[in-house]
Design an enzyme around this catalytic site. Structure first.
Site, PDB file in Angstrom:
ATOM      1  N   LYS A  15       0.849  -1.217   0.000  1.00  0.00           N
ATOM      2  CA  LYS A  15       0.000   0.000   0.000  1.00  0.00           C
ATOM      3  C   LYS A  15       0.875   1.254   0.000  1.00  0.00           C
ATOM      4  O   LYS A  15       0.669   2.183  -0.766  1.00  0.00           O
ATOM      5  CB  LYS A  15      -0.911   0.029   1.244  1.00  0.00           C
ATOM      6  CG  LYS A  15      -1.804  -1.188   1.392  1.00  0.00           C
ATOM      7  CD  LYS A  15      -2.662  -1.112   2.642  1.00  0.00           C
ATOM      8  CE  LYS A  15      -1.927  -1.190   3.959  1.00  0.00           C
ATOM      9  NZ  LYS A  15      -1.185  -2.448   4.202  1.00  0.00           N
ATOM     10  N   ARG A  90      -9.829   0.779   8.445  1.00  0.00           N
ATOM     11  CA  ARG A  90      -9.362  -0.565   8.747  1.00  0.00           C
ATOM     12  C   ARG A  90     -10.388  -1.351   9.538  1.00  0.00           C
ATOM     13  O   ARG A  90     -10.128  -2.493   9.925  1.00  0.00           O
ATOM     14  CB  ARG A  90      -8.116  -0.453   9.626  1.00  0.00           C
ATOM     15  CG  ARG A  90      -6.838  -0.771   8.930  1.00  0.00           C
ATOM     16  CD  ARG A  90      -5.764  -0.327   9.883  1.00  0.00           C
ATOM     17  NE  ARG A  90      -4.609  -1.137   9.793  1.00  0.00           N
ATOM     18  CZ  ARG A  90      -3.487  -0.735   9.194  1.00  0.00           C
ATOM     19  NH1 ARG A  90      -3.423   0.413   8.595  1.00  0.00           N
ATOM     20  NH2 ARG A  90      -2.447  -1.507   9.200  1.00  0.00           N
ATOM     21  N   ARG A 128      11.869  -5.473   4.909  1.00  0.00           N
ATOM     22  CA  ARG A 128      11.651  -4.033   4.678  1.00  0.00           C
ATOM     23  C   ARG A 128      12.600  -3.174   5.518  1.00  0.00           C
ATOM     24  O   ARG A 128      12.865  -3.463   6.676  1.00  0.00           O
ATOM     25  CB  ARG A 128      10.207  -3.660   5.025  1.00  0.00           C
ATOM     26  CG  ARG A 128       9.989  -2.144   4.977  1.00  0.00           C
ATOM     27  CD  ARG A 128       8.546  -1.762   5.011  1.00  0.00           C
ATOM     28  NE  ARG A 128       7.816  -2.340   6.118  1.00  0.00           N
ATOM     29  CZ  ARG A 128       6.495  -2.298   6.222  1.00  0.00           C
ATOM     30  NH1 ARG A 128       5.774  -1.728   5.283  1.00  0.00           N
ATOM     31  NH2 ARG A 128       5.896  -2.840   7.261  1.00  0.00           N
ATOM     32  N   ARG A 162      11.401  -1.607  11.061  1.00  0.00           N
ATOM     33  CA  ARG A 162      10.273  -1.361  11.963  1.00  0.00           C
ATOM     34  C   ARG A 162      10.166  -2.434  13.037  1.00  0.00           C
ATOM     35  O   ARG A 162      10.343  -3.611  12.760  1.00  0.00           O
ATOM     36  CB  ARG A 162       8.969  -1.315  11.144  1.00  0.00           C
ATOM     37  CG  ARG A 162       8.674   0.054  10.608  1.00  0.00           C
ATOM     38  CD  ARG A 162       7.525   0.070   9.628  1.00  0.00           C
ATOM     39  NE  ARG A 162       6.303  -0.582  10.072  1.00  0.00           N
ATOM     40  CZ  ARG A 162       5.171  -0.569   9.371  1.00  0.00           C
ATOM     41  NH1 ARG A 162       5.127   0.074   8.212  1.00  0.00           N
ATOM     42  NH2 ARG A 162       4.109  -1.180   9.810  1.00  0.00           N
ATOM     43  N   ARG A 173      -0.301  -9.241  13.134  1.00  0.00           N
ATOM     44  CA  ARG A 173      -0.872  -8.198  12.263  1.00  0.00           C
ATOM     45  C   ARG A 173      -1.765  -8.805  11.174  1.00  0.00           C
ATOM     46  O   ARG A 173      -2.792  -8.234  10.821  1.00  0.00           O
ATOM     47  CB  ARG A 173       0.261  -7.369  11.652  1.00  0.00           C
ATOM     48  CG  ARG A 173       0.931  -6.467  12.696  1.00  0.00           C
ATOM     49  CD  ARG A 173       2.282  -5.988  12.244  1.00  0.00           C
ATOM     50  NE  ARG A 173       2.225  -5.178  11.051  1.00  0.00           N
ATOM     51  CZ  ARG A 173       3.274  -4.947  10.263  1.00  0.00           C
ATOM     52  NH1 ARG A 173       4.450  -5.477  10.545  1.00  0.00           N
ATOM     53  NH2 ARG A 173       3.135  -4.179   9.205  1.00  0.00           N
TER      54      ARG A 173
HETATM   55  P1  AP5 Z   1       4.926  -1.535   1.829  1.00  0.00           P
HETATM   56  O1  AP5 Z   1       4.575  -0.747   0.613  1.00  0.00           O
HETATM   57  O2  AP5 Z   1       5.678  -0.869   2.910  1.00  0.00           O
HETATM   58  O3  AP5 Z   1       3.636  -2.318   2.393  1.00  0.00           O
HETATM   59  P2  AP5 Z   1       2.356  -1.800   3.160  1.00  0.00           P
HETATM   60  O4  AP5 Z   1       1.173  -2.513   2.565  1.00  0.00           O
HETATM   61  O5  AP5 Z   1       2.321  -0.317   3.179  1.00  0.00           O
HETATM   62  O6  AP5 Z   1       2.674  -2.426   4.573  1.00  0.00           O
HETATM   63  P3  AP5 Z   1       2.551  -1.861   6.048  1.00  0.00           P
HETATM   64  O7  AP5 Z   1       3.285  -2.854   6.908  1.00  0.00           O
HETATM   65  O8  AP5 Z   1       3.003  -0.443   6.143  1.00  0.00           O
HETATM   66  O9  AP5 Z   1       1.059  -1.988   6.308  1.00  0.00           O
HETATM   67  P4  AP5 Z   1       0.393  -2.132   7.665  1.00  0.00           P
HETATM   68  O10 AP5 Z   1      -1.005  -1.971   7.243  1.00  0.00           O
HETATM   69  O11 AP5 Z   1       0.696  -3.350   8.429  1.00  0.00           O
HETATM   70  O12 AP5 Z   1       1.074  -0.997   8.555  1.00  0.00           O
HETATM   71  P5  AP5 Z   1       0.722   0.531   8.804  1.00  0.00           P
HETATM   72  O13 AP5 Z   1       1.989   1.274   8.755  1.00  0.00           O
HETATM   73  O14 AP5 Z   1      -0.410   0.990   7.953  1.00  0.00           O
HETATM   74  O15 AP5 Z   1       5.771  -2.814   1.303  1.00  0.00           O
HETATM   75  C1  AP5 Z   1       6.263  -3.772   2.221  1.00  0.00           C
HETATM   76  C2  AP5 Z   1       7.632  -4.274   1.725  1.00  0.00           C
HETATM   77  O16 AP5 Z   1       7.455  -5.016   0.514  1.00  0.00           O
HETATM   78  C3  AP5 Z   1       8.634  -3.150   1.388  1.00  0.00           C
HETATM   79  O17 AP5 Z   1       9.920  -3.535   1.764  1.00  0.00           O
HETATM   80  C4  AP5 Z   1       8.533  -3.004  -0.134  1.00  0.00           C
HETATM   81  O18 AP5 Z   1       9.759  -2.562  -0.721  1.00  0.00           O
HETATM   82  C5  AP5 Z   1       8.213  -4.441  -0.546  1.00  0.00           C
HETATM   83  N1  AP5 Z   1       7.369  -4.493  -1.731  1.00  0.00           N
HETATM   84  C6  AP5 Z   1       6.329  -3.668  -2.039  1.00  0.00           C
HETATM   85  N2  AP5 Z   1       5.776  -4.033  -3.208  1.00  0.00           N
HETATM   86  C7  AP5 Z   1       6.494  -5.134  -3.622  1.00  0.00           C
HETATM   87  C8  AP5 Z   1       6.397  -5.980  -4.767  1.00  0.00           C
HETATM   88  N3  AP5 Z   1       5.472  -5.768  -5.694  1.00  0.00           N
HETATM   89  N4  AP5 Z   1       7.260  -7.015  -4.861  1.00  0.00           N
HETATM   90  C9  AP5 Z   1       8.201  -7.241  -3.901  1.00  0.00           C
HETATM   91  N5  AP5 Z   1       8.360  -6.460  -2.813  1.00  0.00           N
HETATM   92  C10 AP5 Z   1       7.498  -5.429  -2.679  1.00  0.00           C
HETATM   93  O19 AP5 Z   1       0.157   0.472  10.313  1.00  0.00           O
HETATM   94  C11 AP5 Z   1       1.001   0.185  11.390  1.00  0.00           C
HETATM   95  C12 AP5 Z   1       0.193   0.141  12.674  1.00  0.00           C
HETATM   96  O20 AP5 Z   1      -0.413   1.429  12.921  1.00  0.00           O
HETATM   97  C13 AP5 Z   1      -0.982  -0.843  12.705  1.00  0.00           C
HETATM   98  O21 AP5 Z   1      -0.560  -2.148  13.058  1.00  0.00           O
HETATM   99  C14 AP5 Z   1      -1.881  -0.197  13.782  1.00  0.00           C
HETATM  100  O22 AP5 Z   1      -1.422  -0.465  15.082  1.00  0.00           O
HETATM  101  C15 AP5 Z   1      -1.713   1.291  13.507  1.00  0.00           C
HETATM  102  N6  AP5 Z   1      -2.729   1.786  12.539  1.00  0.00           N
HETATM  103  C16 AP5 Z   1      -2.479   2.250  11.270  1.00  0.00           C
HETATM  104  N7  AP5 Z   1      -3.621   2.593  10.667  1.00  0.00           N
HETATM  105  C17 AP5 Z   1      -4.625   2.353  11.562  1.00  0.00           C
HETATM  106  C18 AP5 Z   1      -6.033   2.485  11.502  1.00  0.00           C
HETATM  107  N8  AP5 Z   1      -6.673   2.934  10.414  1.00  0.00           N
HETATM  108  N9  AP5 Z   1      -6.751   2.142  12.593  1.00  0.00           N
HETATM  109  C19 AP5 Z   1      -6.154   1.715  13.731  1.00  0.00           C
HETATM  110  N10 AP5 Z   1      -4.811   1.536  13.847  1.00  0.00           N
HETATM  111  C20 AP5 Z   1      -4.040   1.855  12.765  1.00  0.00           C
END
Ligand code: AP5
Length: 221
Positions: A15, A90, A128, A162, A173
């Site tokens: 994402k 979410r 990552r 992270r 997660r």
């Molecule tokens: P990346 O693009 O970083 O993936 P992502 O989907 O953004 O993953 P996140 O881990 O950031 O999502 P998340 O939803 O768990 O965490 P968030 O930060 O939102 O890609 C991942 C890796 O893969 C990278 O190394 C990239 O280079 C690689 N990659 C990408 N595309 C690729 C491809 N096509 N092929 C190969 N490799 C590839 O949330 C963190 C925490 O915050 C949550 O756990 C929660 O506690 C809190 N939080 C956030 N939002 C909310 C909400 N709305 N409500 C409540 N709590 C929330």
């Protein structure tokens, strides 16, 4: 009418990678709730400590706190036209909250599922690394920086791993995603606002499919 593009996908689906590409190539602002919480959790306040505890447990911050943050951030000038939400909504409650925000802002919602087989996610997450200054996303397996451990754009900055990107936390997660977020797919599908992108390919292949799908849906020009 301008849009709110909602990117939905499991942790590590890509994402953030895709939202950053939409921002850099089309100038559509990326609003990442995860990035905002990571920024917040370094502060020395009771709320910051609570956010840190929740994130370290792989759980979700409360709907109310998250929504207030999104509402505040998207009230800024750069969100007057179309913007991308990366990581929000979410939960079904957050989806309802977003409906009323979209109405107030006079925008339509387009949701996009970034769909990756779960087997690929662990390697994406444990591999990552992020730049602590610009947030650029790297991966030791698929997108290594030019100099190991340092950002290409900020060569003096050591990349960070992270704290929730461990094998154990990835499992937590993914469970949180399945229970809380997957029901949103039905919600957006029933109201015919869900686009699906097969995200098993390279980031460039996925971006090209994403841009095409958004254009076909009139979500971008
Ligand atoms: P990346 O693009 O970083 O993936 P992502 O989907 O953004 O993953 P996140 O881990 O950031 O999502 P998340 O939803 O768990 O965490 P968030 O930060 O939102 O890609 C991942 C890796 O893969 C990278 O190394 C990239 O280079 C690689 N990659 C990408 N595309 C690729 C491809 N096509 N092929 C190969 N490799 C590839 O949330 C963190 C925490 O915050 C949550 O756990 C929660 O506690 C809190 N939080 C956030 N939002 C909310 C909400 N709305 N409500 C409540 N709590 C929330």
């Amino acid at each position: 009418m301008s849009r709110i593009v909602v990117l939905i996908g499991a942790p590590g689906a890509g994402k953030g990678t895709q939202a950053r590409l939409l921002q850099s190539r089309l100038g559509i602002p990326q609003i990442s709730t995860g990035d905002m919480f990571r920024e917040m959790k370094t502060a020395a306040t009771p709320l910051a400590k609570e956010v840190q505890r929740i994130m370290d447990a792989g759980e979700l911050v409360s709907d109310e706190i998250t929504f207030e943050m999104v509402k505040d951030r998207t009230s800024r000038e750069d969100c007057r036209a179309t913007y991308v939400l990366d990581g929000f909504p979410r939960t079904p409650v957050q989806a309802e909250m977003l409906e009323s925000l979209a109405k107030d802002q006079g925008k339509e919602i387009s949701a996009v599922l970034i769909d990756v087989p779960f087997e690929q996610l662990e390697q994406r997450l444990t591999g990552r690394r992020n730049c602590p200054v610009c947030g650029e996303i790297y991966n030791i397996y698929s997108k290594a920086p030019k100099v190991e451990g340092f950002c290409d754009l900020h060569p003096e900055e050591k990349l960070v791993h992270r704290s929730d990107d461990t094998t154990e936390m990835v499992k937590e997660r993914l469970e949180t995603y399945q229970v809380n977020t997957q029901p949103l797919l039905d919600y957006y599908e029933k109201s015919e606002r869900l686009l699906k992108i097969d995200a098993g390919g390279t980031p460039e292949e996925i971006y090209s499919a994403l841009e095409k799908a958004l254009a076909a849906n009139n979500a971008i020009a």
